[in-house]
Design a protein around this motif. Structure first.
Motif, PDB file in Angstrom:
ATOM      1  N   LEU A 119       9.391  45.960 -26.430  1.00 59.31           N
ATOM      2  CA  LEU A 119       9.025  46.971 -25.253  1.00 59.31           C
ATOM      3  C   LEU A 119       9.898  48.156 -25.510  1.00 59.31           C
ATOM      4  O   LEU A 119      11.049  48.043 -25.702  1.00 59.31           O
ATOM      5  CB  LEU A 119       8.960  46.503 -23.721  1.00 59.31           C
ATOM      6  CG  LEU A 119       8.001  45.316 -23.464  1.00 59.31           C
ATOM      7  CD1 LEU A 119       8.128  45.001 -21.885  1.00 59.31           C
ATOM      8  CD2 LEU A 119       6.561  45.579 -23.700  1.00 59.31           C
ATOM      9  N   ILE A 132       1.683  44.347 -19.702  1.00 54.81           N
ATOM     10  CA  ILE A 132       1.380  45.440 -20.503  1.00 54.81           C
ATOM     11  C   ILE A 132       0.233  45.039 -21.373  1.00 54.81           C
ATOM     12  O   ILE A 132      -0.757  45.670 -21.807  1.00 54.81           O
ATOM     13  CB  ILE A 132       2.588  45.952 -21.183  1.00 54.81           C
ATOM     14  CG1 ILE A 132       3.542  46.891 -20.020  1.00 54.81           C
ATOM     15  CG2 ILE A 132       2.342  46.780 -22.353  1.00 54.81           C
ATOM     16  CD1 ILE A 132       4.543  47.166 -20.474  1.00 54.81           C
ATOM     17  N   ASP A 187       7.065  52.149 -22.359  1.00 54.50           N
ATOM     18  CA  ASP A 187       6.592  50.620 -21.570  1.00 54.50           C
ATOM     19  C   ASP A 187       6.966  50.680 -20.284  1.00 54.50           C
ATOM     20  O   ASP A 187       6.339  50.403 -19.331  1.00 54.50           O
ATOM     21  CB  ASP A 187       6.436  49.566 -22.536  1.00 54.50           C
ATOM     22  CG  ASP A 187       6.006  49.571 -23.630  1.00 54.50           C
ATOM     23  OD1 ASP A 187       4.644  49.777 -23.960  1.00 54.50           O
ATOM     24  OD2 ASP A 187       6.638  49.280 -24.786  1.00 54.50           O
TER      25      ASP A 187
END
Length: 483
Positions: free
Chosen positions: A143, A377, A83
Motif C-alpha cells: 500500500l 481497498i 492508499d
C-alpha cells in the motif's frame, strides 16, 4: 508545499550518537536477550527539574515513494494517490528490559521515566512507534502510505524520518500555515515513548504525554493546507485513540470532517483510550461520539467494544455500533488468540487466529489494522480480509517489538501457506449461540468443508489462501516492499 532539508543537532545535555545507519538496522528483530537491562530507580533519586532533551523543533516532510509527488508538491487533482494516511501519533519507542515495571502513581512513574531518560541507551534500542507501526505494515503489503504528524528538529526526529523513508513512506509535517515554531520549547520535541519489558515479558509504557493536562502538541489549532491535501489524496485516513494524547479533540474532529467531505474513508481504532475518552472532558466525549458515528470502519478489542456499548457479546456490541453509526460499514472486533469478527449490517464473518509461537504482542493490533485496510481497498470478501489481518497480526507477534519489527510480507506469505488455524469449535459455538440479527454468518474453517454447516456457512481456509496468495506474491515479485 515543499520538502525541507534540515540539519539536526544531537540533544543536550548528554552525548549521543550524531549519526546512525538505518539500513543496517532494517528489521532488527530484537529479542529479549538483546535489550539492555536498566536498574530499578534508586530510593534517593530525584528527577532533574530541567528538561532532559533540548532541540530546535520544526515540521518536516520526507521524500515521497516511487515519485508519486513530483516537483515536491501535491497534485491538485482529485486523484487518490495514496492508499492510506495516518493522523498523528508519531513517536520514537525506546525499548528496554527493566527488573520491574513503572510504579502506578503518576509522580513515581514520571520520576522513573526521567531517571531512564537521564542516560539514554544506544540508538539500536530506538524504534519507530505509534502510527509508524501501522504505516510500515501497510507499506510492506504494497500500500502507498503517508504519515501526517509532528516530529521535532532533533536527532529523534531525524531517526524517525529516516526509518519512514527507508520503508518507502511519505511524511507530511503537521503544523499550521505560516506557523513559526519556537525551537526552545520542549513541546515541539519528537514524542518519545519508553517501552519497558519486565522479566515476565509484561509491558509498561511511559511518555511525557502521560503527565500533561493538555495534548502534547496543544499549540496546533488548525489543519494546514498541506495536511488537508494529504487527507484528500488518500483513500483511507487511519486514526486511533492515542492521537488525543497529541492533538486537541477539535483539531481531530476537523480532520475527520474534512476526510468525509473529500471522500476519504475513515478508520478508527479507539484502543485503551476509548474508555477514558468516554468519561473524559465534554470535548473529548463529543469527539469520541463523532468518531463512532462518522467512521467507515471501527476496530476494537472485545473489551473495548463492551466498554463503549455495555454489551458483552462482541457481535451484538458490533451490531449496536453499526446501528448508531451514520457511515459505518464494518465493525471489526479483535479477540487476540481466538481470532477476529467482522460485522456488517447484513452479515457476520468469523476467522480463528493462526497458530504461532508468540514472542511479543506489541504492534500486533496496528499490523492487523494495516491488513484490514488492504482488504478494504482491494474490495476483498470480508472473511478473506479477516484471514490476512489475522496472519499479519500473528506474524508480527512472532518478533520482538514493533516499528521495523512488524511482519514482513514473506513472513505473512509463509504463515498463510501453512494455514494452521487455532480453531476452537466449542468457543465459537458459544459466542455465536445468541440470537444474532443477521442474514449470513461465514466462518473460516480448516475442516476442508465449503458450504452450509448448521447455522454457519463454512469457508475452507485453503480456498481463501489460494485467493489471497496471488495478490501477495505479486507484490513480492514486484519488489516494491521491504522484505
Amino acid at each position: 508545499m515543499h520538502f525541507q532539508t534540515i540539519t539536526l543537532k544531537p540533544p543536550l545535555p548528554f552525548s549521543s550518537p550524531s549519526s546512525y545507519n538505518v539500513s543496517s538496522l532494517q528489521n532488527p528483530r530484537l529479542t529479549a536477550t538483546t535489550l539492555p537491562i536498566f536498574p530499578p530507580i534508586p530510593s534517593n533519586y530525584r528527577p532533574n527539574p530541567k528538561p532532559v532533551f533540548y532541540c530546535n523543533g520544526t515540521s518536516s516532510i520526507s521524500d515521497p515513494p516511487n515519485g508519486i509527488l513530483r516537483d515536491c508538491k501535491f497534485r491538485t487533482t482529485a486523484l487518490k494517490n495514496f492508499d492510506v494516511a495516518t493522523l498523528g501519533n508519531l513517536c520514537v519507542d525506546i525499548v528496554l528490559n527493566v527488573p520491574q515495571l513503572p510504579p502506578p502513581s503518576p509522580p513515581a512513574r514520571k520520576a522513573y521515566m526521567d531517571y531512564l531518560a537521564a542516560s539514554p541507551p544506544d540508538t539500536r534500542y530506538w524504534e519507530a512507534g505509534g502510527n509508524c507501526n501501522m504505516a510500515i505494515a501497510a507499506a510492506r503489503l504494497g500500500l502507498r502510505c503517508v504519515t501526517v504528524g509532528h516530529v521535532g528538529d532533533e536527532i529523534y526526529g531525524r531517526f524517525l524520518q529516516d526509518v519512514l523513508r527507508e520503508e518507502g513512506i511519505s511524511m507530511v509535517g503537521m503544523s499550521e500555515d505560516n506557523h513559526v515554531i519556537d525551537g526552545s520549547n520542549a513541546s515541539y520535541e519528537t514524542l518519545l515513548c519508553w517501552v519497558l519489558v519486565d522479566p515476565l515479558q509484561r509491558h509498561g509504557f511511559c511518555s511525557r504525554a502521560d503527565f500533561n493536562n493538555e495534548p502534547a502538541f496543544s499549540w496546533m489549532n488548525k489543519l494546514s493546507g498541506e495536511v488537508k491535501m494529504a487527507i484528500k489524496q488518500s483513500k483511507i485516513l487511519c486514526c486511533n485513540g492515542y492521537g488525543f494524547d497529541e492533538l486537541s479533540p477539535s483539531l481531530i474532529v476537523s480532520a475527520i470532517e474534512y476526510a468525509a467531505e473529500v471522500g476519504t474513508s475513515i478508520f478508527f481504532d479507539p484502543g485503551p483510550r476509548g474508555k477514558s475518552l468516554s468519561t473524559g472532558t465534554p470535548e473529548e466525549q463529543r469527539a469520541l461520539d463523532h468518531f463512532l458515528r462518522m467512521s467507515d470502519v471501527l476496530l476494537l478489542t472485545s473489551d473495548e467494544a463492551e466498554s463503549l456499548t455495555g454489551i458483552k457479546n462482541p457481535v451484538l456490541a458490533g451490531q449496536e455500533l453499526l446501528r448508531k453509526g451514520l457511515r459505518t460499514k464494518w465493525v471489526i472486533v479483535k479477540m487476540g488468540p481466538r481470532g477476529s469478527i467482522l460485522i456488517t449490517k447484513s452479515s457476520i464473518s468469523c476467522a480463528p487466529a493462526f497458530k504461532v509461537s508468540v514472542t511479543d504482542t506489541v504492534g500486533c493490533g496496528d499490523s492487523f489494522v494495516a491488513a484490514v485496510a488492504f482488504g478494504f481497498i482491494h474490495n476483498l470478501p470480508t472473511v478473506n480480509t479477516l484471514a490476512i489481518a489475522n496472519a499479519v497480526g500473528a506474524a508480527t507477534a512472532m518478533g520482538c517489538g514493533a516499528g521495523r519489527n512488524v511482519a514482513t510480507l514473506m513472513q505473512v506469505i509463509e504463515l498463510m501457506r501453512a494455514s494452521n488455524l487455532n480453531e476452537d469449535d466449542a468457543s465459537w459455538d458459544e459466542l455465536l449461540d445468541e440470537d444474532l440479527a443477521s442474514e449470513k454468518i461465514t466462518f473460516l474453517s480448516k475442516a476442508g468443508i465449503n458450504g452450509s454447516n448448521n447455522r454457519m456457512n463454512c469457508v475452507d481456509v485453503q480456498k481463501v489462501v489460494s485467493e489471497l496468495l496471488p495478490k501477495l506474491e505479486y507484490t513480492w515479485v514486484e519488489g516494491n516492499v521491504s522484505s
